[in-house]
Design an enzyme around this catalytic site. Structure first.
Site, PDB file in Angstrom:
ATOM      1  CD  GLN A   1      13.003   3.441  -1.716  1.00  0.00           C
ATOM      2  OE1 GLN A   1      13.360   2.569  -0.939  1.00  0.00           O
ATOM      3  NE2 GLN A   1      13.820   3.981  -2.618  1.00  0.00           N
ATOM      4  CD  GLU A   2       4.341   1.234  -4.301  1.00  0.00           C
ATOM      5  OE1 GLU A   2       3.649   0.274  -4.666  1.00  0.00           O
ATOM      6  OE2 GLU A   2       4.014   2.413  -4.522  1.00  0.00           O
TER       7      GLU A   2
ATOM      8  CG  HIS B   1      -1.820   1.149   1.322  1.00  0.00           C
ATOM      9  ND1 HIS B   1      -2.931   1.255   0.521  1.00  0.00           N
ATOM     10  CD2 HIS B   1      -1.780   2.266   2.079  1.00  0.00           C
ATOM     11  CE1 HIS B   1      -3.547   2.399   0.793  1.00  0.00           C
ATOM     12  NE2 HIS B   1      -2.865   3.029   1.730  1.00  0.00           N
TER      13      HIS B   1
ATOM     14  CG  ASP C   1      -5.331  -0.365   2.540  1.00  0.00           C
ATOM     15  OD1 ASP C   1      -4.878  -1.334   1.909  1.00  0.00           O
ATOM     16  OD2 ASP C   1      -5.871   0.605   1.987  1.00  0.00           O
TER      17      ASP C   1
HETATM   18  N1  NHR Z   1      -9.238  -6.312   0.615  1.00  0.00           N
HETATM   19  C1  NHR Z   1      -9.193  -6.504   1.926  1.00  0.00           C
HETATM   20  N2  NHR Z   1     -10.182  -7.233   2.495  1.00  0.00           N
HETATM   21  N3  NHR Z   1      -8.216  -6.024   2.732  1.00  0.00           N
HETATM   22  C2  NHR Z   1      -7.221  -5.301   2.181  1.00  0.00           C
HETATM   23  O1  NHR Z   1      -6.286  -4.846   2.985  1.00  0.00           O
HETATM   24  C3  NHR Z   1      -7.220  -5.047   0.784  1.00  0.00           C
HETATM   25  C4  NHR Z   1      -8.269  -5.577   0.013  1.00  0.00           C
HETATM   26  C5  NHR Z   1      -8.319  -5.354  -1.371  1.00  0.00           C
HETATM   27  C6  NHR Z   1      -7.368  -4.565  -1.973  1.00  0.00           C
HETATM   28  C7  NHR Z   1      -5.372  -3.060  -1.863  1.00  0.00           C
HETATM   29  C8  NHR Z   1      -5.704  -1.615  -1.374  1.00  0.00           C
HETATM   30  C9  NHR Z   1      -4.531  -0.690  -1.662  1.00  0.00           C
HETATM   31  O2  NHR Z   1      -3.383  -1.088  -1.504  1.00  0.00           O
HETATM   32  C10 NHR Z   1      -6.340  -4.001  -1.218  1.00  0.00           C
HETATM   33  C11 NHR Z   1      -6.252  -4.249   0.158  1.00  0.00           C
HETATM   34  C12 NHR Z   1      -8.711  -0.920  -3.562  1.00  0.00           C
HETATM   35  C13 NHR Z   1      -9.500  -0.101  -2.763  1.00  0.00           C
HETATM   36  C14 NHR Z   1     -10.856   0.388  -3.234  1.00  0.00           C
HETATM   37  O3  NHR Z   1     -11.427   1.270  -2.647  1.00  0.00           O
HETATM   38  C15 NHR Z   1      -9.003   0.222  -1.514  1.00  0.00           C
HETATM   39  C16 NHR Z   1      -7.776  -0.261  -1.083  1.00  0.00           C
HETATM   40  C17 NHR Z   1      -7.007  -1.095  -1.894  1.00  0.00           C
HETATM   41  C18 NHR Z   1      -7.478  -1.407  -3.137  1.00  0.00           C
HETATM   42  N4  NHR Z   1     -11.417  -0.229  -4.333  1.00  0.00           N
HETATM   43  C19 NHR Z   1     -12.708   0.122  -4.948  1.00  0.00           C
HETATM   44  C20 NHR Z   1     -13.730  -1.028  -4.827  1.00  0.00           C
HETATM   45  O4  NHR Z   1     -14.934  -0.716  -4.853  1.00  0.00           O
HETATM   46  C21 NHR Z   1     -12.528   0.411  -6.424  1.00  0.00           C
HETATM   47  C22 NHR Z   1     -11.597   1.541  -6.671  1.00  0.00           C
HETATM   48  C23 NHR Z   1     -11.139   1.644  -8.128  1.00  0.00           C
HETATM   49  O5  NHR Z   1     -11.462   0.770  -8.946  1.00  0.00           O
HETATM   50  O6  NHR Z   1     -10.405   2.596  -8.406  1.00  0.00           O
HETATM   51  O7  NHR Z   1     -13.305  -2.223  -4.739  1.00  0.00           O
HETATM   52  O8  NHR Z   1      -4.716   0.492  -1.963  1.00  0.00           O
END
Ligand code: NHR
Length: 181
Positions: free
Chosen positions: A159-160, A95, A131
């Site tokens: 860095q990632e 993240h 997250d």
């Molecule tokens: N799922 C869980 N249960 N827990 C985590 O820690 C997760 C996860 C799914 C993805 C990556 C995360 C990031 O590194 C990740 C971690 C997408 C969203 C989001 O809001 C938030 C965080 C992350 C990834 N997604 C929207 C949705 O409705 C769509 C947003 C878009 O398409 O731009 O799924 O940032």
């Protein structure tokens, strides 16, 4: 994803078994195929509003590949507890913020808006809370005068590409001690 695949050689304890995307057009699928890794894609769009059905479809190629560890890398679909529970303690995400700061989206702009002197990235275990899982590693970068979200994101991305392979190597060897870069 490419940095992870390229790291899994020689004495590394893991090997890539599948690159799976929710975007059939993702360039990473082409890159993976060029590196000789099996690929699959499950487009989330036809499943609009039904995350469980999307995740059931994701699980088909994923289960068939029998991974010990699942690494999210730019995977942008929130996963439900039904999915995360199947990979509890063996699913990682990177993240682009210094968690617990800025979970969710638009992390670089939020760090800039807050006037932070430092930004960075975090590798954490994926749990049902977004997250939020245990932190396995962090890398820090300075925020520089004149930065915008794009220049800051590019600095963090470098860095990632160092942090995630370093964490995965330890994690695959059974070592959960956090990596700090
Ligand atoms: N799922 C869980 N249960 N827990 C985590 O820690 C997760 C996860 C799914 C993805 C990556 C995360 C990031 O590194 C990740 C971690 C997408 C969203 C989001 O809001 C938030 C965080 C992350 C990834 N997604 C929207 C949705 O409705 C769509 C947003 C878009 O398409 O731009 O799924 O940032």
């Amino acid at each position: 994803m490419v940095a992870l695949v390229q790291s899994m050689v020689g004495d590394h304890p893991a090997r890539p078994v599948l690159v799976l995307s929710n975007d059939p057009e993702a360039k990473g699928l082409v890159r993976a195929a060029e590196m000789g890794i099996p690929t699959a894609a499950v487009d989330h769009r036809p499943f609009k509003g039904d995350r469980a059905a999307f995740e059931a479809a994701l699980l088909e190629p994923l289960s068939a590949a029998r991974p010990d560890i699942v690494c999210l890398a730019g995977f942008m679909r929130i996963l439900t507890p039904g999915f995360t529970s199947r990979f509890a303690g063996r699913m990682l995400n990177i993240h682009p913020s210094l968690l617990p700061k800025y979970p969710g989206l638009h992390t670089h702009q939020r760090a800039l808006d807050a006037g932070d002197a430092e930004a960075g990235c975090t590798v954490h275990e994926v749990t049902e809370v977004l997250d939020d899982g245990p932190v396995l590693g962090q890398a820090r970068v300075p925020v520089l005068p004149g930065d915008d979200a794009e220049t800051l994101a590019a600095r963090v991305l470098l860095q990632e590409h160092r942090l995630y392979p370093a964490v995965l190597r330890r994690y695959a060897a059974g070592d959960r001690t956090p990596v700090t870069l």
